[in-house]
Design a protein around this motif. Structure first.
Motif, PDB file in Angstrom:
ATOM      1  N   PRO A 159      30.963  32.663  45.787  1.00  0.00           N
ATOM      2  CA  PRO A 159      30.407  32.764  47.142  1.00  0.00           C
ATOM      3  C   PRO A 159      31.264  33.622  48.077  1.00  0.00           C
ATOM      4  CG  PRO A 159      30.332  30.495  46.374  1.00  0.00           C
ATOM      5  CD  PRO A 159      31.159  31.261  45.388  1.00  0.00           C
ATOM      6  N   LEU A 160      32.555  33.764  47.760  1.00  0.00           N
ATOM      7  CA  LEU A 160      33.451  34.561  48.586  1.00  0.00           C
ATOM      8  C   LEU A 160      33.624  35.981  48.046  1.00  0.00           C
ATOM      9  CD1 LEU A 160      36.231  31.900  49.392  1.00  0.00           C
ATOM     10  CD2 LEU A 160      34.178  32.490  50.701  1.00  0.00           C
ATOM     11  N   MET A 161      32.725  36.394  47.162  1.00  0.00           N
ATOM     12  CA  MET A 161      32.811  37.728  46.578  1.00  0.00           C
ATOM     13  C   MET A 161      32.732  38.816  47.642  1.00  0.00           C
ATOM     14  SD  MET A 161      30.267  39.587  43.794  1.00  0.00           S
ATOM     15  CE  MET A 161      28.811  39.498  44.863  1.00  0.00           C
ATOM     16  N   VAL A 162      33.692  39.744  47.572  1.00  0.00           N
ATOM     17  CA  VAL A 162      33.643  40.970  48.365  1.00  0.00           C
ATOM     18  C   VAL A 162      33.387  42.093  47.367  1.00  0.00           C
ATOM     19  CG1 VAL A 162      34.922  42.535  49.878  1.00  0.00           C
ATOM     20  CG2 VAL A 162      35.231  40.045  50.097  1.00  0.00           C
ATOM     21  N   VAL A 163      32.234  42.701  47.431  1.00  0.00           N
ATOM     22  CA  VAL A 163      31.829  43.626  46.367  1.00  0.00           C
ATOM     23  C   VAL A 163      32.795  44.806  46.219  1.00  0.00           C
ATOM     24  CG1 VAL A 163      29.393  43.008  46.372  1.00  0.00           C
ATOM     25  CG2 VAL A 163      30.222  44.769  47.954  1.00  0.00           C
ATOM     26  N   ASP A 164      33.401  45.247  47.305  1.00  0.00           N
ATOM     27  CA  ASP A 164      34.348  46.364  47.207  1.00  0.00           C
ATOM     28  C   ASP A 164      35.596  45.961  46.417  1.00  0.00           C
ATOM     29  OD1 ASP A 164      32.677  48.037  48.609  1.00  0.00           O
ATOM     30  OD2 ASP A 164      33.645  47.688  50.549  1.00  0.00           O
ATOM     31  N   GLU A 165      35.979  44.689  46.513  1.00  0.00           N
ATOM     32  CA  GLU A 165      37.128  44.220  45.732  1.00  0.00           C
ATOM     33  C   GLU A 165      36.794  44.207  44.249  1.00  0.00           C
ATOM     34  OE1 GLU A 165      39.270  40.736  46.841  1.00  0.00           O
ATOM     35  OE2 GLU A 165      38.894  41.004  48.972  1.00  0.00           O
ATOM     36  N   VAL A 166      35.595  43.757  43.922  1.00  0.00           N
ATOM     37  CA  VAL A 166      35.168  43.760  42.519  1.00  0.00           C
ATOM     38  C   VAL A 166      35.103  45.192  42.004  1.00  0.00           C
ATOM     39  CG1 VAL A 166      33.332  43.169  40.904  1.00  0.00           C
ATOM     40  CG2 VAL A 166      33.859  41.623  42.807  1.00  0.00           C
ATOM     41  N   ALA A 167      34.535  46.082  42.802  1.00  0.00           N
ATOM     42  CA  ALA A 167      34.413  47.484  42.391  1.00  0.00           C
ATOM     43  C   ALA A 167      35.775  48.102  42.149  1.00  0.00           C
ATOM     44  CB  ALA A 167      33.653  48.276  43.453  1.00  0.00           C
ATOM     45  N   SER A 168      36.742  47.766  43.002  1.00  0.00           N
ATOM     46  CA  SER A 168      38.098  48.292  42.833  1.00  0.00           C
ATOM     47  C   SER A 168      38.720  47.805  41.531  1.00  0.00           C
ATOM     48  CB  SER A 168      38.965  47.858  44.021  1.00  0.00           C
ATOM     49  OG  SER A 168      40.308  48.255  43.837  1.00  0.00           O
ATOM     50  N   ALA A 169      38.544  46.508  41.242  1.00  0.00           N
ATOM     51  CA  ALA A 169      39.097  45.950  40.010  1.00  0.00           C
ATOM     52  C   ALA A 169      38.471  46.594  38.784  1.00  0.00           C
ATOM     53  CB  ALA A 169      38.870  44.438  39.978  1.00  0.00           C
ATOM     54  N   VAL A 170      37.156  46.753  38.804  1.00  0.00           N
ATOM     55  CA  VAL A 170      36.451  47.337  37.664  1.00  0.00           C
ATOM     56  C   VAL A 170      36.868  48.786  37.450  1.00  0.00           C
ATOM     57  CG1 VAL A 170      34.183  47.987  36.763  1.00  0.00           C
ATOM     58  CG2 VAL A 170      34.496  45.774  37.880  1.00  0.00           C
ATOM     59  N   ALA A 171      36.967  49.547  38.538  1.00  0.00           N
ATOM     60  CA  ALA A 171      37.378  50.946  38.426  1.00  0.00           C
ATOM     61  C   ALA A 171      38.777  51.050  37.827  1.00  0.00           C
ATOM     62  CB  ALA A 171      37.323  51.612  39.798  1.00  0.00           C
ATOM     63  N   THR A 172      39.673  50.176  38.272  1.00  0.00           N
ATOM     64  CA  THR A 172      41.046  50.174  37.749  1.00  0.00           C
ATOM     65  C   THR A 172      41.067  49.848  36.261  1.00  0.00           C
ATOM     66  OG1 THR A 172      41.994  49.536  39.886  1.00  0.00           O
ATOM     67  CG2 THR A 172      43.303  49.044  37.922  1.00  0.00           C
ATOM     68  N   LEU A 173      40.313  48.847  35.873  1.00  0.00           N
ATOM     69  CA  LEU A 173      40.297  48.405  34.471  1.00  0.00           C
ATOM     70  C   LEU A 173      39.646  49.441  33.563  1.00  0.00           C
ATOM     71  CD1 LEU A 173      39.357  44.683  35.107  1.00  0.00           C
ATOM     72  CD2 LEU A 173      41.547  45.523  34.232  1.00  0.00           C
ATOM     73  N   GLN A 174      38.604  50.096  34.038  1.00  0.00           N
ATOM     74  CA  GLN A 174      37.975  51.131  33.217  1.00  0.00           C
ATOM     75  C   GLN A 174      38.851  52.372  33.124  1.00  0.00           C
ATOM     76  OE1 GLN A 174      33.983  51.479  34.988  1.00  0.00           O
ATOM     77  NE2 GLN A 174      33.143  50.467  33.173  1.00  0.00           N
ATOM     78  N   ALA A 175      39.492  52.745  34.218  1.00  0.00           N
ATOM     79  CA  ALA A 175      40.353  53.930  34.209  1.00  0.00           C
ATOM     80  C   ALA A 175      41.547  53.749  33.269  1.00  0.00           C
ATOM     81  CB  ALA A 175      40.844  54.229  35.626  1.00  0.00           C
ATOM     82  N   SER A 176      42.028  52.506  33.155  1.00  0.00           N
ATOM     83  CA  SER A 176      43.173  52.230  32.272  1.00  0.00           C
ATOM     84  C   SER A 176      42.735  51.961  30.838  1.00  0.00           C
ATOM     85  CB  SER A 176      43.955  51.023  32.804  1.00  0.00           C
ATOM     86  OG  SER A 176      43.142  49.866  32.835  1.00  0.00           O
ATOM     87  N   GLY A 177      41.422  51.968  30.595  1.00  0.00           N
ATOM     88  CA  GLY A 177      40.908  51.764  29.247  1.00  0.00           C
ATOM     89  C   GLY A 177      40.926  50.327  28.782  1.00  0.00           C
ATOM     90  N   LYS A 178      41.063  49.380  29.693  1.00  0.00           N
ATOM     91  CA  LYS A 178      41.147  47.977  29.297  1.00  0.00           C
ATOM     92  C   LYS A 178      39.780  47.346  29.075  1.00  0.00           C
ATOM     93  CE  LYS A 178      45.641  47.303  31.497  1.00  0.00           C
ATOM     94  NZ  LYS A 178      46.427  46.577  32.524  1.00  0.00           N
ATOM     95  N   ILE A 179      38.759  47.872  29.735  1.00  0.00           N
ATOM     96  CA  ILE A 179      37.385  47.415  29.494  1.00  0.00           C
ATOM     97  C   ILE A 179      36.488  48.648  29.395  1.00  0.00           C
ATOM     98  CG2 ILE A 179      37.776  45.273  30.776  1.00  0.00           C
ATOM     99  CD1 ILE A 179      35.952  46.418  33.001  1.00  0.00           C
TER     100      ILE A 179
END
Length: 309
Positions: free
Chosen positions: A128-148
């Protein structure tokens, strides 16, 4: 080692030795080997984890099996989920989609599994406290590093997915929902519950090429051998018809229950979690069954306990 690829997914919640604080034992890892071999022999190649399953021990035991047989890495695919936090000194059980929690969770997942990348990371339950920009930042970081490679969600409705997708630069590739002959709201909401806040979730997934994965798909064995004493009439009648269809198609009752989900045009992929090799094989028979429209509706009517409106 494998036959043609199955649409089924193997859910790993039952691995790791149980929901306790005891360490992973050699017999727990042996069970993982047995499960992997049984699944691969049936063409099941996607294995579904979550960082909380048996308090992380499911991933740990699975990772040990992969270290003992590194050749398995080319035979299977792995997805895992994060976002649920158990009660601790900081607070009660809660959900956390903050950038820091998602990133640190993935690092822990990779460490337990002993891999450098997972195919898909699923956000486990809507925060319920999701901030979509925070999720997007995490996903971008994880994809850029090849972790997901990919991002998926679990237990989200169409509105939640649409809102999250608006901030992402990568598509949501799957949504894992509870779906079975005893969990029918995903169907009922489009027929009788027109005011439902989750109305249109299936249609949103289909329109946006989001794979639908069904957890709880076997109704905990209710229609495939569990004692039915004390169960309501609609459950008993459904189980009887499941057995009749199993005899008709020369397959297991598990196969019929799963084939009912697979008959839906959304191309639903059931998640199974049995650790018994013979039941994994029984479930995999669902890929050989295509129920008729009449058989599908008969099961639906029996399960809902009333004729269609």
């Amino acid at each position: 080692m494998t036959q043609s690829q199955s649409t089924l997914i193997y859910g790993c919640m039952g691995l790791g030795g149980g929901w306790n604080d005891q360490p992973v034992r050699s017999e727990d890892v042996k069970k993982v080997h047995t499960v992997i071999d049984s699944a691969l022999e049936c063409g099941i190649r996607l294995f579904d984890h979550a960082d909380i399953y048996t308090f992380g021990k499911a991933e740990q035991a699975f990772g040990q099996a992969l270290r003992e047989r590194p050749e398995l890495a080319n035979e299977l695919r792995i997805q895992s989920k994060c976002g649920i936090r158990f009660a601790d000194e900081l607070g009660p059980k809660r959900y956390d989609f903050s950038t820091s929690w998602i990133v640190s969770s993935v690092d822990s997942i990779l460490s337990r599994l002993g891999v450098e990348q997972i195919d898909t990371l699923l956000l486990h339950r809507p925060d319920p406290l999701m901030v979509v920009d925070e999720v997007a930042s995490a996903v971008a970081t994880l994809q850029a590093s090849g972790k997901i490679k990919n991002l998926g969600v679990s237990n989200m409705n169409a509105h939640q997915m649409s809102y999250l997708q608006s901030a992402l630069s990568t598509p949501i590739v799957c949504n894992q929902m509870e779906m079975s002959l005893t969990k029918l709201d995903w169907l009922e909401e489009g027929i009788t519950e027109f005011s439902s806040s989750t109305l249109g979730t299936l249609e949103y997934c289909q329109a946006n090429n989001i794979e639908i994965q069904a957890w709880g798909s076997l109704s905990q064995g209710l229609f495939s051998g569990r004692d039915l004493n004390g169960q309501p009439d609609n459950i008993v009648r459904t189980a009887t018809y499941v057995r009749e269809l199993a005899e008709h198609y020369h397959v297991s009752s598990e196969a019929i229950v799963l084939a009912w989900l697979q008959r839906h045009p959304a191309n639903i992929r059931p998640v199974i979690g049995t650790t018994a090799p013979h039941r994994i094989k029984a479930c995999a028979q669902s890929d050989t069954v295509t129920l008729s429209r009449e058989q599908w509706y008969t099961l639906y009517e029996l399960a809902r306990g009333a004729e269609m409106p």
